[in-house]
Design an enzyme around this catalytic site. Structure first.
Site, PDB file in Angstrom:
ATOM      1  N   LYS A 194     -17.974 -67.370  50.198  1.00  0.00           N
ATOM      2  CA  LYS A 194     -18.666 -67.140  51.487  1.00  0.00           C
ATOM      3  C   LYS A 194     -19.973 -66.262  51.429  1.00  0.00           C
ATOM      4  O   LYS A 194     -20.223 -65.423  51.860  1.00  0.00           O
ATOM      5  CB  LYS A 194     -17.646 -66.632  52.616  1.00  0.00           C
ATOM      6  CG  LYS A 194     -18.137 -66.626  54.052  1.00  0.00           C
ATOM      7  CD  LYS A 194     -18.034 -67.929  54.763  1.00  0.00           C
ATOM      8  CE  LYS A 194     -18.841 -67.992  56.020  1.00  0.00           C
ATOM      9  NZ  LYS A 194     -19.059 -69.252  56.521  1.00  0.00           N
ATOM     10  N   ASP A 228     -15.562 -72.516  54.438  1.00  0.00           N
ATOM     11  CA  ASP A 228     -15.330 -73.492  55.681  1.00  0.00           C
ATOM     12  C   ASP A 228     -15.818 -74.722  55.540  1.00  0.00           C
ATOM     13  O   ASP A 228     -14.903 -75.553  55.729  1.00  0.00           O
ATOM     14  CB  ASP A 228     -16.157 -72.846  57.011  1.00  0.00           C
ATOM     15  CG  ASP A 228     -17.670 -72.405  56.520  1.00  0.00           C
ATOM     16  OD1 ASP A 228     -17.939 -72.230  55.257  1.00  0.00           O
ATOM     17  OD2 ASP A 228     -18.539 -72.008  57.408  1.00  0.00           O
ATOM     18  N   ASP A 252      -5.141 -68.284  49.796  1.00  0.00           N
ATOM     19  CA  ASP A 252      -3.757 -68.464  50.771  1.00  0.00           C
ATOM     20  C   ASP A 252      -4.250 -69.512  51.699  1.00  0.00           C
ATOM     21  O   ASP A 252      -3.164 -70.503  51.837  1.00  0.00           O
ATOM     22  CB  ASP A 252      -3.722 -67.070  51.532  1.00  0.00           C
ATOM     23  CG  ASP A 252      -2.388 -67.027  52.191  1.00  0.00           C
ATOM     24  OD1 ASP A 252      -1.367 -67.911  51.935  1.00  0.00           O
ATOM     25  OD2 ASP A 252      -2.502 -66.800  53.343  1.00  0.00           O
ATOM     26  N   ASP A 256      -2.442 -73.904  51.944  1.00  0.00           N
ATOM     27  CA  ASP A 256      -1.651 -74.386  53.101  1.00  0.00           C
ATOM     28  C   ASP A 256      -2.381 -75.667  53.601  1.00  0.00           C
ATOM     29  O   ASP A 256      -1.551 -76.807  53.777  1.00  0.00           O
ATOM     30  CB  ASP A 256      -1.677 -73.512  54.395  1.00  0.00           C
ATOM     31  CG  ASP A 256      -0.053 -72.832  53.940  1.00  0.00           C
ATOM     32  OD1 ASP A 256       0.121 -72.429  52.888  1.00  0.00           O
ATOM     33  OD2 ASP A 256       0.142 -72.090  55.084  1.00  0.00           O
TER      34      ASP A 256
HETATM   35  C1  IPM Z   1       1.882 -67.447  50.006  1.00  0.00           C
HETATM   36  C2  IPM Z   1       2.437 -66.797  51.382  1.00  0.00           C
HETATM   37  C3  IPM Z   1       2.452 -65.265  50.873  1.00  0.00           C
HETATM   38  C4  IPM Z   1       0.954 -64.892  50.753  1.00  0.00           C
HETATM   39  C5  IPM Z   1       2.969 -64.441  52.145  1.00  0.00           C
HETATM   40  C6  IPM Z   1       4.261 -64.847  52.448  1.00  0.00           C
HETATM   41  C7  IPM Z   1       2.904 -62.818  51.697  1.00  0.00           C
HETATM   42  O1  IPM Z   1       1.708 -67.030  52.394  1.00  0.00           O
HETATM   43  O2  IPM Z   1       2.575 -67.133  48.887  1.00  0.00           O
HETATM   44  O3  IPM Z   1       0.971 -67.967  50.276  1.00  0.00           O
HETATM   45  O4  IPM Z   1       0.196 -64.600  51.888  1.00  0.00           O
HETATM   46  O5  IPM Z   1       0.414 -64.832  49.568  1.00  0.00           O
HETATM   47 MN    MN Z   2       0.299 -68.715  52.263  1.00  0.00          MN
END
Ligand code: IPM
Ligand code: MN
Length: 360
Positions: A194, A228, A252, A256
């Site tokens: 960023k 982004d 992180d 997801d």
């Molecule tokens: C991940 C999880 C962890 C992180 C949490 C549970 C602390 O979200 O492994 O991605 O933020 O790294």
């Molecule tokens: Mn995570």
């Protein structure tokens, strides 16, 4: 003889690690490696009983192992943050697992919410730095609980952390990029940052990235994405990506999103890697307390985490065989990756993968 620490953890964690161990046994028999597994019961139940999360003595114990296989951490009766910080983050930091490696691979037969994209398009790897950024805990709070409360939690990086993460990512791109794998014209490393706002931290990353790339990895193509925009492309044109590297916080968040495009938490695996030390492998999903003990949770993410462990340990053939077996099972057996909807139980899915490894 590998020494493997097995930490099932909370909720469905022990159920999925049991299936990973089952498949590892099949791979060990087939490929002729030996290992000794040692179970550890750190997690929410133990914390409730003893007040202990992951003591320093356990960290010292872990140093004697070749790798750690982790199920899941998180307990409905324990306040958020305690187990995550006390166990997961403690292990990552104390063992200096400075890379979080998260492959994003859509396996055949797996449903993705991204229309018109298949396994050929969703096939990349995120190298997430795993020790810096907001995760260092640099910051603080003052005047807490008053209308003037101030809270600061700072993104922190030093050149050393950035360089070692970049080096891992470039090496990984050289070894496992799309050209090396025979499915692309070049091996590519994309930096996700960023630089338009975080003009200190991602400026450091960007300079280090190009310096290292130019000097030591000239054959690797370098791309840059703002985080982004990267999220947009992960949905719209995931086929653009090969290997991506980014800081801890962005890593992180984007993984997801990435995990959902590859079929969700039933399949997404990660490795917390210290290339010179003890690494820890885990399914990215949580402890899923509501499914505990029902034999319905999907063990494939834990099995894929175990395969990544074999790869990092140097058992590349065994790792590839497990991945092939997982693909066979997703393509030909499972109705869905969701808990309770697979058409098979947790243990049956483990059996299917183990059987395929044994027979092929
Ligand atoms: C991940 C999880 C962890 C992180 C949490 C549970 C602390 O979200 O492994 O991605 O933020 O790294
Ligand atoms: Mn995570």
């Amino acid at each position: 003889m590998y020494k493997i620490a097995i930490m099932g953890g909370d909720g469905t964690g022990p159920e999925v690690t049991a299936e990973a161990v089952k498949v590892m046994n099949a791979a060990a028999a087939k490929f002729g490696f030996k290992y000794e597994g040692t179970e550890f019961d750190f997690g929410g139940e133990r914390y409730k009983r003893t007040g202990e999360t992951l003591p320093d003595s356990a960290i010292e114990e872990f140093r004697k192992f070749d790798a750690i296989l982790l199920g899941a951490i998180g307990h409905p009766d324990v306040a958020p943050g305690i187990l995550e910080k006390g166990i997961l983050l403690k292990a990552r930091f104390a063992l200096d697992q400075y890379i979080n490696l998260r492959p994003v691979r859509l396996y055949p037969g797996v449903w993705t919410p991204i229309k018109d994209k298949g396994p050929a398009e969703i096939d990349y790897v995120v190298v997430r730095e795993n020790t810096g950024d907001q995760y260092t805990g640099v910051g603080g709070v003052t005047m807490k609980g008053t209308p003037q409360e101030v809270a600061v939690q700072t993104a922190v990086y030093n050149r050393f952390q950035v360089d070692r993460a970049l080096k891992f990512a470039f090496e990984y791109a050289r070894k496992y990029g799309k050209k090396t794998r025979g499915i692309g014209k070049e091996n590519t490393l994309g930096l996700v940052g960023k630089t338009n706002v975080l003009t200190y931290v991602y400026d450091l990353w960007e300079r280090a990235f190009h310096e290292m790339g130019k000097k030591e990895y000239p054959e690797i193509r370098r791309d840059y994405y703002h985080v982004d925009a990267c999220c947009m492309w992960m949905v719209k044109n995931p086929e653009w990506f090969d290997i991506l590297v980014t800081g801890n916080m962005f890593g992180d968040i984007i993984t997801d999103l990435a995990a959902m495009t590859q079929g969700g938490m039933g399949i997404a695996a990660g490795g917390n890697i210290n290339p010179d030390g003890v690494s820890m492998f885990e399914p990215i999903g949580g402890s899923a307390p509501k499914y505990t003990g029902q034999n319905v949770i999907n063990p494939l993410a834990a099995i894929c985490a175990m395969a990544m462990m074999l790869q990092i340990l140097g058992e590349e053939k065994a790792a590839a065989a497990v991945e092939t077996a997982v693909k066979f099972v997703t393509a030909n057996k499972l109705k869905s990756l969701a808990a309770g909807k697979m058409g098979y139980s947790t243990t049956e899915v483990g059996d299917l993968v183990a059987q395929y490894v044994a027979d092929n």
